[in-house]
Scaffold this motif. Structure first.
Motif, PDB file in Angstrom:
ATOM      1  N   TYR A  57      36.283  44.126  82.771  1.00 43.93           N
ATOM      2  CA  TYR A  57      35.972  43.134  83.845  1.00 43.93           C
ATOM      3  C   TYR A  57      35.049  43.146  84.700  1.00 43.93           C
ATOM      4  O   TYR A  57      34.119  42.450  84.709  1.00 43.93           O
ATOM      5  CB  TYR A  57      37.053  43.195  84.752  1.00 43.93           C
ATOM      6  N   SER A  58      34.914  44.638  84.906  1.00 42.07           N
ATOM      7  CA  SER A  58      34.022  44.997  86.235  1.00 42.07           C
ATOM      8  C   SER A  58      32.250  45.039  85.120  1.00 42.07           C
ATOM      9  O   SER A  58      31.051  44.448  85.662  1.00 42.07           O
ATOM     10  CB  SER A  58      33.650  46.499  86.455  1.00 42.07           C
ATOM     11  N   GLY A  59      32.434  45.817  84.820  1.00 47.58           N
ATOM     12  CA  GLY A  59      30.837  45.171  83.113  1.00 47.58           C
ATOM     13  C   GLY A  59      30.628  43.843  83.113  1.00 47.58           C
ATOM     14  O   GLY A  59      29.571  43.438  82.896  1.00 47.58           O
ATOM     15  N   GLU A  60      31.094  42.952  82.819  1.00 44.81           N
ATOM     16  CA  GLU A  60      31.376  41.130  82.783  1.00 44.81           C
ATOM     17  C   GLU A  60      30.512  41.150  83.750  1.00 44.81           C
ATOM     18  O   GLU A  60      29.975  40.290  83.870  1.00 44.81           O
ATOM     19  CB  GLU A  60      32.533  40.309  82.374  1.00 44.81           C
ATOM     20  N   MET A  61      31.416  41.362  85.393  1.00 47.40           N
ATOM     21  CA  MET A  61      30.802  40.934  86.444  1.00 47.40           C
ATOM     22  C   MET A  61      29.271  41.530  86.926  1.00 47.40           C
ATOM     23  O   MET A  61      28.170  40.812  87.152  1.00 47.40           O
ATOM     24  CB  MET A  61      31.749  41.567  87.738  1.00 47.40           C
ATOM     25  N   VAL A  62      29.072  43.041  86.214  1.00 45.04           N
ATOM     26  CA  VAL A  62      27.641  43.698  87.032  1.00 45.04           C
ATOM     27  C   VAL A  62      26.132  42.351  85.712  1.00 45.04           C
ATOM     28  O   VAL A  62      25.262  42.739  86.038  1.00 45.04           O
ATOM     29  CB  VAL A  62      27.307  44.524  86.808  1.00 45.04           C
ATOM     30  N   HIS A 133      31.263  52.139  74.800  1.00 44.39           N
ATOM     31  CA  HIS A 133      31.310  51.879  76.224  1.00 44.39           C
ATOM     32  C   HIS A 133      29.907  51.032  76.539  1.00 44.39           C
ATOM     33  O   HIS A 133      29.341  51.519  75.290  1.00 44.39           O
ATOM     34  CB  HIS A 133      31.713  53.279  76.931  1.00 44.39           C
ATOM     35  N   TYR A 134      28.863  50.705  77.258  1.00 49.17           N
ATOM     36  CA  TYR A 134      27.964  50.656  78.013  1.00 49.17           C
ATOM     37  C   TYR A 134      27.963  51.637  78.940  1.00 49.17           C
ATOM     38  O   TYR A 134      28.185  51.729  79.657  1.00 49.17           O
ATOM     39  CB  TYR A 134      28.269  49.147  78.203  1.00 49.17           C
ATOM     40  N   LEU A 135      26.390  51.332  78.537  1.00 49.30           N
ATOM     41  CA  LEU A 135      26.080  52.767  80.118  1.00 49.30           C
ATOM     42  C   LEU A 135      25.441  51.815  80.680  1.00 49.30           C
ATOM     43  O   LEU A 135      24.270  51.419  80.285  1.00 49.30           O
ATOM     44  CB  LEU A 135      25.164  53.610  79.245  1.00 49.30           C
ATOM     45  N   TYR A 136      25.177  51.808  82.164  1.00 48.78           N
ATOM     46  CA  TYR A 136      24.427  50.809  82.847  1.00 48.78           C
ATOM     47  C   TYR A 136      24.077  51.654  84.048  1.00 48.78           C
ATOM     48  O   TYR A 136      23.849  52.792  84.724  1.00 48.78           O
ATOM     49  CB  TYR A 136      26.366  50.414  84.290  1.00 48.78           C
ATOM     50  N   ILE A 137      22.747  51.611  83.718  1.00 52.82           N
ATOM     51  CA  ILE A 137      21.287  52.181  84.298  1.00 52.82           C
ATOM     52  C   ILE A 137      20.922  51.037  85.474  1.00 52.82           C
ATOM     53  O   ILE A 137      20.498  50.313  85.379  1.00 52.82           O
ATOM     54  CB  ILE A 137      20.531  52.682  83.322  1.00 52.82           C
ATOM     55  N   CYS A 138      20.923  52.058  86.484  1.00 53.47           N
ATOM     56  CA  CYS A 138      20.953  51.318  87.707  1.00 53.47           C
ATOM     57  C   CYS A 138      19.887  52.331  88.864  1.00 53.47           C
ATOM     58  O   CYS A 138      19.593  53.242  88.805  1.00 53.47           O
ATOM     59  CB  CYS A 138      22.255  51.274  89.044  1.00 53.47           C
ATOM     60  N   ASN A 139      18.916  50.807  88.941  1.00 52.04           N
ATOM     61  CA  ASN A 139      18.021  50.969  90.798  1.00 52.04           C
ATOM     62  C   ASN A 139      18.713  51.498  91.889  1.00 52.04           C
ATOM     63  O   ASN A 139      19.818  50.375  91.900  1.00 52.04           O
ATOM     64  CB  ASN A 139      16.915  50.594  90.590  1.00 52.04           C
ATOM     65  N   VAL A 140      18.698  52.128  92.761  1.00 51.53           N
ATOM     66  CA  VAL A 140      19.062  52.564  93.841  1.00 51.53           C
ATOM     67  C   VAL A 140      18.567  51.681  95.265  1.00 51.53           C
ATOM     68  O   VAL A 140      17.590  51.697  95.534  1.00 51.53           O
ATOM     69  CB  VAL A 140      19.329  53.863  94.298  1.00 51.53           C
ATOM     70  N   GLU A 141      19.175  50.824  95.561  1.00 48.03           N
ATOM     71  CA  GLU A 141      18.850  49.945  96.964  1.00 48.03           C
ATOM     72  C   GLU A 141      18.842  50.740  97.953  1.00 48.03           C
ATOM     73  O   GLU A 141      17.889  50.777  99.190  1.00 48.03           O
ATOM     74  CB  GLU A 141      18.851  48.530  96.876  1.00 48.03           C
ATOM     75  N   GLN A 142      20.301  51.324  98.384  1.00 45.87           N
ATOM     76  CA  GLN A 142      20.797  52.050  99.621  1.00 45.87           C
ATOM     77  C   GLN A 142      21.548  52.690  99.604  1.00 45.87           C
ATOM     78  O   GLN A 142      22.220  53.210  98.391  1.00 45.87           O
ATOM     79  CB  GLN A 142      20.507  50.871 100.888  1.00 45.87           C
ATOM     80  N   VAL A 143      21.868  53.339 100.318  1.00 45.54           N
ATOM     81  CA  VAL A 143      22.664  55.394  99.813  1.00 45.54           C
ATOM     82  C   VAL A 143      22.953  55.224 101.466  1.00 45.54           C
ATOM     83  O   VAL A 143      22.691  54.925 102.745  1.00 45.54           O
ATOM     84  CB  VAL A 143      22.423  56.054  99.113  1.00 45.54           C
TER      85      VAL A 143
END
Ligand SMILES: Cc1cc2nc3c(=O)[nH]c(=O)nc-3n(C[C@H](O)[C@H](O)[C@H](O)COP(=O)(O)O)c2cc1C
Length: 165
Positions: A57-62, A133-143
């Motif tokens: 479900y998380s995948g669907e949401m992102v 699986h799906y591999l989700y590649i993300c840009n980091v905005e804040q840490v």
């Protein structure tokens, strides 16, 4: 060396990392899912990636909102994090069911567990099919970080959650 399979390798590499993937549901509430398969990808620009089963479900949401926060959970919420890894946000309000206290993050409608050592706020760059699986590649905005929280790790493959010590 003996020939082994990948799940056996995952047991030999324990303790393995654990994150809680935080996404926003259509009603604006937060869904939490436990994910071990994540990695730093790049420090310039800052990028990370994680893999989730195609059915999650998380995948669907992102894929829908393009936003996600990965947190490294603190040891105090070990049982809740195990719960978030064995239920789906499709039919369960995990925050309520596992009584997880949430905190707000500036500029985000996604909330995170209060007991987090690190939170990595991301936007989705792209996702790739990798087997089941799906591999989700993300840009980091804040840490964000909180040294007072001790990080959780997965032991014995993914069957137990506790500190690395
Ligand atoms: C310790 C642990 C680690 C996990 N790691 C992953 C992972 O890396 N990728 C994945 O797809 N699921 C992983 N899971 C299973 C998901 O958390 C589980 O499928 C969850 O129900 C997904 O929730 P969702 O449907 O709300 O997204 C893990 C579960 C546990 C307990």
């Amino acid at each position: 060396m003996n020939k082994i399979n990948l799940p056996q390798a995952a047991r030999l590499t324990s303790p393995n990392p654990v994150t809680v993937v935080c996404t926003m549901k259509p009603d604006g509430s937060t869904n939490l899912a436990t994910v071990s398969w994540w990695t730093y990808l790049s420090f310039n620009p800052n990028m990370i990636a994680y893999a989730m089963a195609k059915t999650s479900y998380s995948g669907e949401m992102v894929r829908d909102t393009q936003k996600v926060i990965l947190t490294i959970p603190g040891v105090e919420i070990a049982d809740a994090v195990m719960g978030c890894g064995s239920t789906t946000g499709r039919d369960t309000d995990k925050v309520e069911k596992f009584d997880i206290e949430l905190a707000e993050i500036e500029g985000s409608s996604i909330k995170i567990p209060v007991h987090s050592r690190v939170a990595i706020q991301c936007s989705l760059k792209e996702f790739r099919e990798v087997g089941d699986h799906y591999l989700y590649i993300c840009n980091v905005e804040q840490v964000y970080g909180n040294e007072a929280e001790e990080a959780l790790f997965a032991w014995n493959g993914y069957s137990q959650l506790r500190s690395a010590r």
